[in-house]
Scaffold this active site. Structure first.
Site, mmCIF file in Angstrom:
data_model
loop_
_atom_site.group_PDB
_atom_site.id
_atom_site.type_symbol
_atom_site.label_atom_id
_atom_site.label_comp_id
_atom_site.label_asym_id
_atom_site.label_seq_id
_atom_site.Cartn_x
_atom_site.Cartn_y
_atom_site.Cartn_z
ATOM 1 N N MET A 68 -34.989 36.978 -18.757
ATOM 2 C CA MET A 68 -35.974 37.698 -17.299
ATOM 3 C C MET A 68 -35.993 35.970 -16.058
ATOM 4 O O MET A 68 -37.146 36.676 -14.922
ATOM 5 C CB MET A 68 -36.951 38.194 -17.638
ATOM 6 N N ARG A 69 -35.129 35.329 -15.797
ATOM 7 C CA ARG A 69 -35.109 34.745 -14.603
ATOM 8 C C ARG A 69 -34.065 34.565 -13.342
ATOM 9 O O ARG A 69 -33.206 34.696 -14.388
ATOM 10 C CB ARG A 69 -35.113 32.909 -15.632
ATOM 11 N N HIS B 174 -27.531 44.498 -18.064
ATOM 12 C CA HIS B 174 -28.607 45.237 -17.144
ATOM 13 C C HIS B 174 -28.561 46.799 -17.624
ATOM 14 O O HIS B 174 -27.850 47.450 -17.575
ATOM 15 C CB HIS B 174 -28.229 45.509 -15.520
HETATM 16 N N1 LIG Z 1 -28.471 34.598 -10.253
HETATM 17 C C1 LIG Z 1 -28.943 35.531 -10.415
HETATM 18 N N2 LIG Z 1 -29.838 35.327 -11.555
HETATM 19 C C2 LIG Z 1 -30.544 36.404 -13.030
HETATM 20 C C3 LIG Z 1 -29.505 37.674 -12.630
HETATM 21 C C4 LIG Z 1 -28.684 37.872 -11.156
HETATM 22 O O1 LIG Z 1 -28.379 38.845 -10.957
HETATM 23 N N3 LIG Z 1 -28.471 37.300 -10.883
HETATM 24 N N4 LIG Z 1 -30.229 39.013 -12.800
HETATM 25 C C5 LIG Z 1 -30.974 38.666 -13.763
HETATM 26 C C6 LIG Z 1 -31.755 39.486 -15.232
HETATM 27 N N5 LIG Z 1 -32.555 40.670 -14.465
HETATM 28 C C7 LIG Z 1 -32.014 41.943 -13.951
HETATM 29 O O2 LIG Z 1 -31.010 42.134 -14.731
HETATM 30 C C8 LIG Z 1 -34.029 40.146 -13.506
HETATM 31 C C9 LIG Z 1 -34.323 39.321 -14.014
HETATM 32 C C10 LIG Z 1 -35.356 39.005 -13.434
HETATM 33 C C11 LIG Z 1 -35.828 38.969 -12.525
HETATM 34 C C12 LIG Z 1 -37.087 38.699 -11.812
HETATM 35 O O3 LIG Z 1 -37.015 39.173 -10.561
HETATM 36 N N6 LIG Z 1 -37.837 37.667 -12.069
HETATM 37 C C13 LIG Z 1 -38.811 37.000 -11.894
HETATM 38 C C14 LIG Z 1 -39.855 36.279 -12.472
HETATM 39 C C15 LIG Z 1 -40.041 37.917 -13.435
HETATM 40 C C16 LIG Z 1 -41.049 37.548 -14.479
HETATM 41 O O4 LIG Z 1 -41.842 36.346 -14.580
HETATM 42 O O5 LIG Z 1 -41.414 38.488 -15.585
HETATM 43 C C17 LIG Z 1 -38.152 35.735 -11.431
HETATM 44 O O6 LIG Z 1 -37.378 34.852 -11.782
HETATM 45 O O7 LIG Z 1 -39.129 34.650 -10.507
HETATM 46 C C18 LIG Z 1 -34.912 39.973 -11.694
HETATM 47 C C19 LIG Z 1 -33.534 40.440 -12.465
HETATM 48 C C20 LIG Z 1 -30.911 37.771 -14.787
HETATM 49 N N7 LIG Z 1 -30.939 37.048 -14.094
HETATM 50 N N1 LIG Z 2 -33.244 43.052 -15.298
HETATM 51 C C1 LIG Z 2 -33.480 41.975 -16.838
HETATM 52 C C2 LIG Z 2 -33.592 43.845 -17.897
HETATM 53 O O1 LIG Z 2 -34.203 44.216 -17.585
HETATM 54 N N2 LIG Z 2 -32.659 42.948 -18.845
HETATM 55 C C3 LIG Z 2 -32.600 44.250 -19.745
HETATM 56 O O2 LIG Z 2 -33.652 43.714 -20.881
HETATM 57 C C4 LIG Z 2 -33.805 44.180 -21.905
HETATM 58 C C5 LIG Z 2 -34.144 42.588 -23.407
HETATM 59 O O3 LIG Z 2 -33.706 43.371 -24.483
HETATM 60 P P1 LIG Z 2 -34.183 42.555 -26.255
HETATM 61 O O4 LIG Z 2 -34.764 40.749 -25.263
HETATM 62 O O5 LIG Z 2 -34.424 43.065 -26.887
HETATM 63 O O6 LIG Z 2 -32.199 42.181 -26.290
HETATM 64 C C6 LIG Z 2 -32.501 44.343 -22.760
HETATM 65 O O7 LIG Z 2 -32.087 45.926 -22.132
HETATM 66 C C7 LIG Z 2 -31.266 43.793 -21.263
HETATM 67 O O8 LIG Z 2 -30.983 44.823 -20.585
#
Ligand SMILES: Nc1nc2c(c(=O)[nH]1)N[C@@H](CN(C=O)c1ccc(C(=O)N[C@@H](CCC(=O)O)C(=O)O)cc1)CN2
Ligand SMILES: NCC(=O)N[C@@H]1O[C@H](COP(=O)([O-])[O-])[C@@H](O)[C@H]1O
Length: 237
Positions: free
Chosen positions: A94-95, A113
């Site tokens: 989640m970063r 995703h």
């Molecule tokens: N450069 C990239 N990094 C990541 C991507 C991506 O497409 N390009 N996908 C994410 C996974 N993700 C969605 O699938 C996702 C995860 C987290 C965030 C986000 O806004 N994170 C915040 C912190 C959130 C928190 O602390 O709860 C942040 O990083 O500031 C957006 C999309 C994985 N990495």
């Molecule tokens: N944008 C990123 C995001 O939402 N990722 C989602 O977090 C879940 C993690 O589950 P898990 O930790 O039980 O595998 C998964 O559904 C993954 O696609």
């Protein structure tokens, strides 16, 4: 043997399903030529228990221990590279990884995703789909780029939203589909049937491939019954 590093931030249930699928495939007639060589996280999380259970090295690189995102990314990249992976997978990580990490690893950097990208990008896709009143959503596997879930789609599939769905029930069904997409992609990459560099080089407006019937379930169903997806995969050279 494809060496995989998988990054998580939470429960790691999708990683667990991948580990179990890889284990099961080794005992089958069609083993997947891949192994998870390390599990990484941005914070201590329940999913790291999988490292002990499966005897896999793990590491944690916490953003708050660095002056900025770029410095954190450089430290994360150094740990990832120390395992010399062929493929790095963000599975509930989640970063947002910084540009230097993307440049160093992509297109061998995938993210799973819980939505039918480009619908509902970001950290709260399932909640956003419900809030939008969507009648269907999906699951996607993409190559990571510098955007937020804007990278090339490796595979994606549709999941219907049910009237009585909560975020938890919908997400549980989506995860089952995510696990299948991921296991299928790892199998195809390891077999040389899916070339990520070719896929990533395709123009963004490349024609959408025809829907393809979903392959049989490739992973253990850890949650709700099998979704009724209409799979759409991006065939590659
Ligand atoms: N450069 C990239 N990094 C990541 C991507 C991506 O497409 N390009 N996908 C994410 C996974 N993700 C969605 O699938 C996702 C995860 C987290 C965030 C986000 O806004 N994170 C915040 C912190 C959130 C928190 O602390 O709860 C942040 O990083 O500031 C957006 C999309 C994985 N990495
Ligand atoms: N944008 C990123 C995001 O939402 N990722 C989602 O977090 C879940 C993690 O589950 P898990 O930790 O039980 O595998 C998964 O559904 C993954 O696609």
């Amino acid at each position: 043997m494809q060496k995989l590093v998988v990054l998580i931030s939470g429960a790691g249930s999708n990683l667990e399903a991948l580990l179990e699928e890889l284990d099961a495939s080794r005992r089958s007639s069609e083993p997947i030529d891949a192994e998870v060589v390390a599990i990484g996280a941005d914070t201590p999380c329940d999913g790291l228990a999988l490292a002990e259970r499966f005897g896999i090295p793990s590491f944690v690189v916490r953003p708050r221990e660095f002056e900025d995102r770029a410095a954190w990314g450089d430290a994360l990249l150094e740990r990832i590279r120390s395992y010399e992976p062929d493929l790095t997978i963000l599975s509930g990580f989640m970063r947002l990884v910084p540009p230097r990490v993307v440049a160093a690893l992509s297109p061998a950097l995938l993210n799973t995703h819980p939505a039918y990208l480009p619908e509902f990008p970001g950290a709260h896709a399932v909640r956003d789909a419900l809030a939008a009143g969507a009648s269907r959503t999906g699951a996607s596997l993409i190559v990571v780029d510098d955007g937020v879930d804007t990278g090339p789609v490796v595979a994606r599939t549709r999941i219907d939203v049910r009237a009585d769905d909560t975020e938890a029930t919908l997400h549980a069904r989506i995860k089952v589909a995510e696990r299948r997409l991921l296991a299928d992609a790892v199998r195809r990459i390891a077999a040389g049937d899916l070339d990520l560099a070719t896929l990533a080089a395709e123009p963004a407006d490349a024609a959408e491939p025809a829907d393809r019937e979903p392959t049989e379930r490739a992973v253990t169903d850890h949650a709700a019954p099998e979704p009724t997806p209409t799979a759409e995969e991006h065939p590659t050279a």
